[in-house]
Design a protein around this motif. Structure first.
Motif, short mmCIF file in Angstrom:
data_model
loop_
_atom_site.label_atom_id
_atom_site.label_comp_id
_atom_site.label_asym_id
_atom_site.label_seq_id
_atom_site.Cartn_x
_atom_site.Cartn_y
_atom_site.Cartn_z
N UNK A 3 46.76 39.48 29.10
CA UNK A 3 46.31 40.93 28.77
C UNK A 3 45.66 41.38 27.44
N UNK A 4 44.55 42.17 27.60
CA UNK A 4 43.81 42.54 26.41
C UNK A 4 42.70 41.49 26.15
N UNK A 5 42.69 40.54 26.79
CA UNK A 5 41.83 39.13 26.26
C UNK A 5 40.20 39.80 26.79
N UNK A 6 40.31 40.32 27.98
CA UNK A 6 38.91 40.60 28.41
C UNK A 6 38.12 41.81 27.52
N UNK A 7 39.18 42.63 26.96
CA UNK A 7 38.44 43.65 26.12
C UNK A 7 37.62 43.40 25.18
N UNK A 8 37.75 42.27 24.71
CA UNK A 8 36.69 41.67 23.62
C UNK A 8 35.38 41.38 24.20
N UNK A 9 35.22 41.02 25.57
CA UNK A 9 34.08 40.75 26.06
C UNK A 9 33.55 41.52 27.34
N UNK A 10 34.28 42.59 27.30
CA UNK A 10 33.95 43.53 28.55
C UNK A 10 33.99 44.96 27.97
N UNK A 11 32.98 45.52 28.44
CA UNK A 11 32.74 47.17 28.05
C UNK A 11 32.63 47.73 29.21
N UNK A 12 33.57 48.85 29.41
CA UNK A 12 33.66 50.05 30.44
C UNK A 12 32.82 51.16 30.10
N UNK A 174 39.14 42.21 40.98
CA UNK A 174 38.45 43.58 40.81
C UNK A 174 37.42 43.53 39.77
N UNK A 175 37.88 42.90 38.36
CA UNK A 175 36.69 42.58 37.58
C UNK A 175 35.67 41.69 38.06
N UNK A 176 35.85 40.74 38.84
CA UNK A 176 34.49 39.97 39.14
C UNK A 176 33.73 40.71 40.24
N UNK A 177 34.37 41.60 41.12
CA UNK A 177 33.81 42.50 41.96
C UNK A 177 32.60 43.28 40.98
N UNK A 178 33.40 43.91 39.95
CA UNK A 178 32.64 44.96 39.16
C UNK A 178 31.41 44.19 38.54
N UNK A 179 31.65 43.06 37.92
CA UNK A 179 30.46 42.47 37.34
C UNK A 179 29.47 42.11 38.11
N UNK A 180 29.78 41.63 39.25
CA UNK A 180 28.77 41.43 40.34
C UNK A 180 27.96 42.46 40.89
#
Length: 190
Positions: A3-12, A174-180
């Motif tokens: 939880x929260x780990x992706x927020x440092x490397x991903x921007x919405x 979902x994250x992988x689909x969005x990034x791709x």
């Protein structure tokens, strides 16, 4: 993914909008994804209930489905204009052409695609679904599923919702689909 780990490397950049049938997991997966990304989670049904100070079932009973759908469109549009986050919508929200257009223009719609057996397993013991208050709720669910599935296929992206997959795994899918597929929505920071 913790939880929260992706927020440092991903921007919405745009709101992620979950659409699909009742029981597909829109709220549960949405909350999990929002926590992973470190963004706000909103639920359109909850927002409608808060604004009306009534449950969805009470709104349906008092004012009817058409009234509810008008209010739903207003709430979704307002939420899409806010800070990007994750939004869970009611099962019928995506049936509106106006909602579909707004979701795609202001955010990205993601269909959580669950099969009928899984949906029935998840909703059959709940009495909070006004559309299933019929003499044969399973047949009603099937009819709704068959009518709505072609419309759900119009969503910007689709992610399969399957039994026995953890919420963390669904959020990761979902994250992988969005990034791709949609780097304009979710971007990896350098």
């Amino acid at each position: 993914m913790s939880r929260g780990s992706a927020s440092a490397v991903l921007k919405l950049h745009k709101t992620i909008v979950f659409v699909g049938m009742m029981g597909a997991g829109k709220t549960a997966v949405g909350r999990t994804l929002a926590a992973h990304l470190g963004v706000v989670f909103r639920d359109s049904d909850h927002e409608i209930e808060e604004a009306a100070q009534m449950t969805i079932a009470e709104i349906f009973a008092r004012d009817g489905e058409a009234f509810f759908r008008r209010k739903e469109t207003q709430i979704i549009d307002r939420l899409l204009d806010g800070v990007p986050g994750v939004l869970s919508t009611g099962g019928g929200a995506f049936m509106s052409e106006e909602n579909r257009r707004n979701m795609s223009q202001k955010g990205v719609s993601i269909w959580l695609n669950a099969d009928l057996d899984l949906l029935w397993e998840r909703v059959r013991h709940k009495d909070t679904r006004p559309l299933l208050k019929t003499p044969d709720p399973k047949a009603t669910l099937r009819e709704i599923y068959e009518r709505r599935t072609p419309i759900y296929r119009l969503a910007d992206l689709s992610v399969k919702s399957e039994p026995k997959i953890s919420l963390d795994s669904m959020a990761h899918r979902v994250t992988l689909a969005l990034l791709a597929e949609r780097p304009d929505v979710l971007e990896k920071n350098a």
